[in-house]
Design a protein around this motif. Structure first.
Motif, short mmCIF file in Angstrom:
data_model
loop_
_atom_site.label_atom_id
_atom_site.label_comp_id
_atom_site.label_asym_id
_atom_site.label_seq_id
_atom_site.Cartn_x
_atom_site.Cartn_y
_atom_site.Cartn_z
N GLU A 186 -7.18 -0.65 0.29
CA GLU A 186 -6.81 -0.09 1.66
C GLU A 186 -8.01 -0.96 2.99
OE1 GLU A 186 -5.01 2.51 2.41
OE2 GLU A 186 -5.07 3.73 -0.02
N ARG A 195 -9.79 8.70 1.37
CA ARG A 195 -9.48 7.39 1.25
C ARG A 195 -10.11 6.18 0.59
NH1 ARG A 195 -4.60 5.67 2.52
NH2 ARG A 195 -4.25 7.27 4.05
N VAL A 196 -10.35 5.77 -0.51
CA VAL A 196 -11.17 5.21 -1.06
C VAL A 196 -10.25 3.36 -1.96
CG1 VAL A 196 -13.03 6.55 -1.51
CG2 VAL A 196 -11.13 6.72 -3.11
N GLU A 268 -1.87 13.97 3.73
CA GLU A 268 -1.59 14.22 2.40
C GLU A 268 -3.30 14.10 0.97
OE1 GLU A 268 1.36 10.51 1.41
OE2 GLU A 268 0.44 10.93 -1.08
P1 ATP Z 1 -2.18 7.83 2.03
O1 ATP Z 1 -0.61 7.91 2.18
O2 ATP Z 1 -2.47 8.53 2.27
O3 ATP Z 1 -1.97 6.15 1.92
P2 ATP Z 1 0.30 7.28 -0.28
O4 ATP Z 1 1.59 7.50 0.39
O5 ATP Z 1 0.26 5.87 -0.33
O6 ATP Z 1 -0.88 7.56 0.56
P3 ATP Z 1 1.14 7.43 -2.81
O7 ATP Z 1 1.44 6.17 -3.32
O8 ATP Z 1 2.40 8.93 -2.47
O9 ATP Z 1 -0.22 7.53 -1.52
O10 ATP Z 1 -0.31 7.57 -3.66
C1 ATP Z 1 -0.50 9.77 -4.79
C2 ATP Z 1 -1.21 9.89 -4.79
O11 ATP Z 1 -2.28 9.38 -4.82
C3 ATP Z 1 -1.91 10.15 -3.07
O12 ATP Z 1 -1.08 11.52 -2.84
C4 ATP Z 1 -3.20 10.88 -2.95
O13 ATP Z 1 -3.62 11.93 -3.63
C5 ATP Z 1 -3.78 9.74 -4.07
N1 ATP Z 1 -3.77 8.32 -3.72
C6 ATP Z 1 -3.55 7.48 -2.97
N2 ATP Z 1 -3.88 5.89 -2.04
C7 ATP Z 1 -4.95 6.83 -1.77
C8 ATP Z 1 -6.64 6.44 -1.63
N3 ATP Z 1 -6.30 5.20 -1.11
N4 ATP Z 1 -7.88 7.22 -2.27
C9 ATP Z 1 -7.13 8.54 -2.74
N5 ATP Z 1 -6.47 9.19 -3.22
C10 ATP Z 1 -5.35 8.13 -3.08
#
Ligand code: ATP
Length: 461
Positions: A186, A195-196, A268
């Protein structure tokens, strides 16, 4: 008004982070070396809470259904899997640099187009930044030896599709569920564990007949919202958002996000995507392009045609797939946020209480001897702990700190639903009774040790 709400939200995040560190839920990773940004460790109570959340998910989606199998695929991923899945080309966020202070940030997170650090609007044009972590595999490090840490658990499900069908004889509709780590570099990790760069996902790929996908998509959104409510999240803190066409991931025909009111904002928690036949189709592509049975290297191309037989037509087809994808860490943050309560007591005092659903509580019962140095009390408490531990409801703790008031306060803070106090009446009085104290009502009642196992079993099972 809005400012007051923002200050309160900020305070709540600070209070939560402090509680998590103080009581052993979550620590900054490698903090003795100054930490590693966007990486956290789960402490003695955090690991219990996280495991309980994952177990609740697994119970619901695997054990309580008859149409989902489990899987645990590897984290290290063959780069061709992520090439054919489209991640090498498109799994990127837009990156901008601030020319004034050199900060780097996501273009789509900017407020009014300004640098979030210094407020300057002298920013570079956005450019794509691929979020996948690369590593090398084997003793030779060269252009050919790299692999990826998976950015989502889903691809391990798609690449095992044929294996699972072959070993289970599943027919449509059916799903494969998996919980595991995923890694994303990230650009700006933030908001505690929201967000990790290293996190866990709970993902289902639910394979359906093309044409039934939209109905299944709708059903899964409802089922997932319902599940989060059962984990204690209040309806008014949950929101559904249908992603706009321009926001959709490269594989998605439609995505509905479940948002939660986190302390830092409504964001989300889980995404439910209609991934169509994109992934199974992509991993079968070389067979289409090169012709079945073509001589291809196993390393660079998939050798499979990922289809399933439609019994009605006796033809093989590529199913569509609905993907409910939830973040474990975001789930932990959501249930902590919801559960964290400061309650006013008499004489201007307050107590902090984590009103976690009992099945999520890290400690199910704390058994507390009234005096820590009294051997008879401690022995009795230990034997009660051992008796309750055998019920299999989760962790039972012998809390031998000696101060009953402090013990109650500590267990309120970590969300222990039941405290059992062993006092002199227990060992000297008639009928061997103990006091049980309820976390939420703080009510105490005396019950006999002979009834205790039944009481605890009924409470949890
Ligand atoms: P965001 O828009 O917040 O970056 P994303 O739409 O990229 O999320 P997805 O690819 O749909 O996320 O991933 C499914 C799930 O995984 C997310 O709903 C979230 O709960 C989790 N997730 C995704 N990225 C991260 C992150 N960097 N840290 C923690 N949880 C995450």
């Amino acid at each position: 008004m809005a400012q007051k709400a923002a200050v309160e939200s900020q305070k709540k995040m600070i209070d939560l982070i402090s509680l998590c560190k103080r009581r052993g839920f979550i620590y900054q990773s490698a903090d003795i070396y100054g930490g590693l940004q966007g990486v956290y460790d789960y402490g003695p109570l955090g690991v219990e809470l996280k495991n309980n959340l994952k177990a609740a998910w697994w119970r619901t989606v695997v054990y309580e259904r008859d149409d989902i199998e489990g899987l645990d695929a590897s984290i290290l991923t063959n780069r061709y899997v992520l090439r054919y899945s489209g991640h090498e080309a498109t799994f990127a966020d837009p990156l901008v640099d601030c020319r004034k202070c050199k900060a780097r940030m996501r273009a789509d997170h900017l407020v009014n187009g300004k640098c979030e650090k210094c407020g300057s609007n002298d920013l570079t044009e956005p450019r794509p930044f691929n979020m996948m972590f690369k590593t090398t595999v084997g003793p030779v490090v060269d252009e050919e030896s790299y692999a990826y840490l998976r950015p989502e658990t889903a691809q391990g499900i798609f690449t095992n599709f044929q294996n699972v069908i072959d070993s289970t004889a599943r027919r449509l509709p059916f799903g494969i569920a998996q919980i595991g780590k995923a890694f994303r570099n990230e650009i700006t990790p933030r908001n505690f564990i929201f967000r990790v760069r290293e996190f866990e996902q709970m993902e289902i790929e639910f394979f359906v007949m093309p044409g039934t996908d939209e109905k299944w998509h709708k059903d899964w959104v409802e089922m997932r919202v319902d599940w989060w409510k059962k984990q204690g999240l209040a309806e008014e803190n949950l929101e559904l958002v249908h992603q706009k066409p321009e926001e959709l991931a490269h594989y998605s025909k439609a995505t509905v996000d479940i948002l939660y009111r986190f302390p830092h904002g409504v964001e989300e928690l889980e995404g439910i995507a209609n991934r169509t036949d994109y992934d199974l189709g992509s991993h079968s592509k070389c067979q289409d392009e090169l012709g079945l049975n073509a001589k291809v290297s196993n390393n660079e191309h998939s050798t499979a045609k990922l289809t399933i037989r439609d019994l009605a037509t006796e033809k093989d087809l590529v199913p569509f797939v609905i993907e409910p994808s939830a973040g474990v860490d975001r789930g932990v943050l959501a249930v902590l946020t919801e559960a964290y309560t400061e309650e006013a007591l008499d004489e201007g005092k307050t107590r902090i209480v984590l009103k976690l659903k009992p099945h999520l509580a890290p400690i199910k019962v704390a058994v507390i001897p009234l005096a820590r140095n009294n051997e008879a009390l401690v022995e009795k408490a230990r034997s009660i702990k051992n008796m309750l531990q055998k019920l299999g409801v989760g962790r039972i703790l012998l809390e031998n700190s000696g101060n009953i008031g402090k013990s109650y306060r500590r267990h309120d803070e970590v969300g222990t639903p039941i405290c059992v106090t062993v006092d002199f009446e227990t060992i000297e009085g008639e009928g061997e009774t103990v006091t049980i104290r309820d976390r939420d009502s703080m009510k105490q009642e005396r019950i006999s040790i002979a009834d205790l196992s039944d009481y605890v079993r009924k409470f949890y099972l």
